[in-house]
Design a protein around this motif. Sequence first.
Motif, mmCIF file in Angstrom:
data_model
loop_
_atom_site.group_PDB
_atom_site.id
_atom_site.type_symbol
_atom_site.label_atom_id
_atom_site.label_comp_id
_atom_site.label_asym_id
_atom_site.label_seq_id
_atom_site.Cartn_x
_atom_site.Cartn_y
_atom_site.Cartn_z
ATOM 1 N N PHE A 78 -7.160 -1.498 21.370
ATOM 2 C CA PHE A 78 -8.039 -2.532 20.830
ATOM 3 C C PHE A 78 -9.423 -2.386 21.449
ATOM 4 C CE2 PHE A 78 -9.984 -6.784 20.855
ATOM 5 C CZ PHE A 78 -9.930 -7.079 19.500
ATOM 6 N N TYR A 79 -10.434 -2.734 20.654
ATOM 7 C CA TYR A 79 -11.810 -2.696 21.163
ATOM 8 C C TYR A 79 -12.608 -3.819 20.527
ATOM 9 C CZ TYR A 79 -16.581 -1.109 22.101
ATOM 10 O OH TYR A 79 -17.898 -1.027 22.511
ATOM 11 N N ALA A 80 -13.394 -4.503 21.346
ATOM 12 C CA ALA A 80 -14.353 -5.506 20.878
ATOM 13 C C ALA A 80 -15.717 -5.127 21.446
ATOM 14 C CB ALA A 80 -13.946 -6.903 21.335
ATOM 15 N N THR A 81 -16.697 -4.962 20.589
ATOM 16 C CA THR A 81 -18.029 -4.566 21.032
ATOM 17 C C THR A 81 -18.561 -5.557 22.050
ATOM 18 O OG1 THR A 81 -18.415 -3.654 18.823
ATOM 19 C CG2 THR A 81 -20.331 -3.906 20.262
ATOM 20 N N PRO A 82 -18.964 -5.103 23.232
ATOM 21 C CA PRO A 82 -19.360 -6.034 24.298
ATOM 22 C C PRO A 82 -20.805 -6.524 24.167
ATOM 23 C CG PRO A 82 -19.511 -3.783 25.098
ATOM 24 C CD PRO A 82 -18.961 -3.700 23.688
ATOM 25 N N ASP A 83 -21.076 -7.591 24.881
ATOM 26 C CA ASP A 83 -22.445 -8.084 25.105
ATOM 27 C C ASP A 83 -23.182 -8.487 23.824
ATOM 28 O OD1 ASP A 83 -22.081 -7.546 27.844
ATOM 29 O OD2 ASP A 83 -22.710 -5.474 27.552
ATOM 30 N N LEU A 84 -22.444 -8.916 22.809
ATOM 31 C CA LEU A 84 -23.094 -9.380 21.581
ATOM 32 C C LEU A 84 -23.259 -10.891 21.629
ATOM 33 C CD1 LEU A 84 -21.258 -7.303 18.829
ATOM 34 C CD2 LEU A 84 -23.419 -6.788 19.972
ATOM 35 N N GLN A 85 -24.334 -11.351 21.023
ATOM 36 C CA GLN A 85 -24.583 -12.784 20.901
ATOM 37 C C GLN A 85 -24.898 -13.093 19.440
ATOM 38 O OE1 GLN A 85 -27.860 -13.623 23.514
ATOM 39 N NE2 GLN A 85 -26.765 -13.070 25.365
ATOM 40 N N ASP A 86 -24.355 -14.193 18.953
ATOM 41 C CA ASP A 86 -24.638 -14.593 17.579
ATOM 42 C C ASP A 86 -26.147 -14.707 17.363
ATOM 43 O OD1 ASP A 86 -22.010 -14.760 16.573
ATOM 44 O OD2 ASP A 86 -21.738 -16.662 17.613
ATOM 45 N N TYR A 87 -26.608 -14.161 16.256
ATOM 46 C CA TYR A 87 -28.042 -14.149 15.975
ATOM 47 C C TYR A 87 -28.438 -15.393 15.178
ATOM 48 C CZ TYR A 87 -32.647 -12.357 14.775
ATOM 49 O OH TYR A 87 -33.998 -12.187 14.654
ATOM 50 N N ASN A 88 -29.472 -16.051 15.637
ATOM 51 C CA ASN A 88 -30.020 -17.212 14.939
ATOM 52 C C ASN A 88 -31.203 -16.728 14.097
ATOM 53 O OD1 ASN A 88 -31.639 -19.558 14.278
ATOM 54 N ND2 ASN A 88 -30.398 -20.690 15.781
ATOM 55 N N PHE A 89 -31.004 -16.668 12.785
ATOM 56 C CA PHE A 89 -32.038 -16.122 11.906
ATOM 57 C C PHE A 89 -33.274 -17.017 11.839
ATOM 58 C CE2 PHE A 89 -28.332 -13.763 10.558
ATOM 59 C CZ PHE A 89 -28.834 -12.509 10.281
ATOM 60 N N GLU A 90 -33.102 -18.303 12.061
ATOM 61 C CA GLU A 90 -34.247 -19.214 12.021
ATOM 62 C C GLU A 90 -35.117 -19.086 13.272
ATOM 63 O OE1 GLU A 90 -32.861 -23.147 11.376
ATOM 64 O OE2 GLU A 90 -32.147 -22.749 9.337
ATOM 65 N N LYS A 91 -34.476 -18.972 14.429
ATOM 66 C CA LYS A 91 -35.209 -18.900 15.690
ATOM 67 C C LYS A 91 -35.483 -17.462 16.140
ATOM 68 C CE LYS A 91 -33.318 -23.262 17.439
ATOM 69 N NZ LYS A 91 -32.557 -23.910 18.538
ATOM 70 N N GLY A 92 -34.760 -16.494 15.542
ATOM 71 C CA GLY A 92 -34.935 -15.110 15.948
ATOM 72 C C GLY A 92 -34.386 -14.832 17.332
ATOM 73 N N THR A 93 -33.338 -15.538 17.710
ATOM 74 C CA THR A 93 -32.750 -15.367 19.036
ATOM 75 C C THR A 93 -31.331 -14.826 18.928
ATOM 76 O OG1 THR A 93 -31.950 -17.658 19.046
ATOM 77 C CG2 THR A 93 -34.123 -17.225 20.019
ATOM 78 N N GLY A 94 -30.872 -14.223 20.016
ATOM 79 C CA GLY A 94 -29.531 -13.658 20.054
ATOM 80 C C GLY A 94 -29.574 -12.150 20.208
ATOM 81 N N ARG A 95 -28.412 -11.541 20.383
ATOM 82 C CA ARG A 95 -28.303 -10.082 20.523
ATOM 83 C C ARG A 95 -27.238 -9.592 19.547
ATOM 84 N NH1 ARG A 95 -25.695 -5.897 23.440
ATOM 85 N NH2 ARG A 95 -27.147 -4.300 24.172
ATOM 86 N N PRO A 96 -27.638 -9.371 18.295
ATOM 87 C CA PRO A 96 -26.643 -9.022 17.284
ATOM 88 C C PRO A 96 -26.191 -7.566 17.325
ATOM 89 C CG PRO A 96 -28.810 -9.065 16.287
ATOM 90 C CD PRO A 96 -28.988 -9.497 17.721
ATOM 91 N N PHE A 97 -26.961 -6.680 17.980
ATOM 92 C CA PHE A 97 -26.655 -5.256 17.939
ATOM 93 C C PHE A 97 -26.364 -4.701 19.327
ATOM 94 C CE2 PHE A 97 -29.772 -5.896 14.405
ATOM 95 C CZ PHE A 97 -28.826 -5.858 13.383
ATOM 96 N N ASN A 98 -25.417 -3.787 19.363
ATOM 97 C CA ASN A 98 -25.053 -3.138 20.620
ATOM 98 C C ASN A 98 -26.114 -2.121 21.028
ATOM 99 O OD1 ASN A 98 -23.410 -2.546 22.835
ATOM 100 N ND2 ASN A 98 -22.385 -0.889 21.753
ATOM 101 N N TYR A 99 -26.626 -1.389 20.050
ATOM 102 C CA TYR A 99 -27.707 -0.425 20.283
ATOM 103 C C TYR A 99 -28.316 -0.072 18.933
ATOM 104 C CZ TYR A 99 -24.437 3.256 18.771
ATOM 105 O OH TYR A 99 -23.565 4.019 18.046
ATOM 106 N N TYR A 100 -29.303 0.797 18.951
ATOM 107 C CA TYR A 100 -30.002 1.156 17.717
ATOM 108 C C TYR A 100 -29.975 2.673 17.507
ATOM 109 C CZ TYR A 100 -31.962 -3.565 17.784
ATOM 110 O OH TYR A 100 -32.119 -4.927 17.788
ATOM 111 N N ASN A 101 -29.929 3.062 16.239
ATOM 112 C CA ASN A 101 -30.191 4.444 15.849
ATOM 113 C C ASN A 101 -31.638 4.536 15.378
ATOM 114 O OD1 ASN A 101 -27.892 5.910 16.388
ATOM 115 N ND2 ASN A 101 -26.937 5.471 14.418
ATOM 116 N N TRP A 102 -32.290 5.615 15.776
ATOM 117 C CA TRP A 102 -33.694 5.802 15.421
ATOM 118 C C TRP A 102 -33.845 7.085 14.620
ATOM 119 C CZ3 TRP A 102 -37.086 2.038 17.309
ATOM 120 C CH2 TRP A 102 -36.561 1.201 18.307
#
Length: 211
Positions: free
Chosen positions: A145-169
């Motif tokens: 089993f795996y659950a992506t760590p360190d994620l926070q629900d993203y608040n689209f109105e306030k622009g707060t939270g950590r919805p992504f584990n990392y980014y591809n560029w």
Amino acid sequence: SADEHYRKRGLAAIPTKYGMSFTAKFLNQAGALVHVYTDGSVLVTHGAAEMGQGIHTKMCQIAAQALNVPVEHVFVAETATDKVPNSSPTAASVQSDINGMAVLNACQQINERLRPIRETNPGKSWKDVVTLAYLSRINLSANGFYATPDLQDYNFEKGTGRPFNYYNWGTAFAVVEVETLTGDVTVLRSDIVMDVGFSLNPAIDVGQIEG
């Protein structure tokens, strides 16, 4: 283009920054089931649907590397909810991440069970180690089993939270030519650069990027 009345060329450059996670936090989880048989073969079941993107191949590679066995010994059963229940959708470009980590987790459990056998029988082949484990009544099956760590629900109105584990560029450049009389478009050149970190399978990933 200035010297041509009917053929015009254009250049475009598009960057990309892609967040690697579902924006719905609860979807960032995956399970896997790994069986090791006494002939040394390994059967992997995971929660992602194979649709030509090569996910089965990558899961085989992860299991083979984790268990230190040839990839030819690893097989994948088709995705089924009676083996791995409650799977997240095969989407968001994170299936190699979350399902691969679930497969790795299952293999790590099996490795830990086999560790005493390997320590007391150095130099034994994989098949011999598995046979000794079976004779010692050691469980050769694991539910990962795996659950992506360190994620926070993203608040689209306030622009707060950590919805992504990392980014591809990445970025893409294209040169195209348009025949203004007929509307024909010709791609003269296309260049794509992607930073994907450590690629599980460069051949598959290049194909996905080009596609």
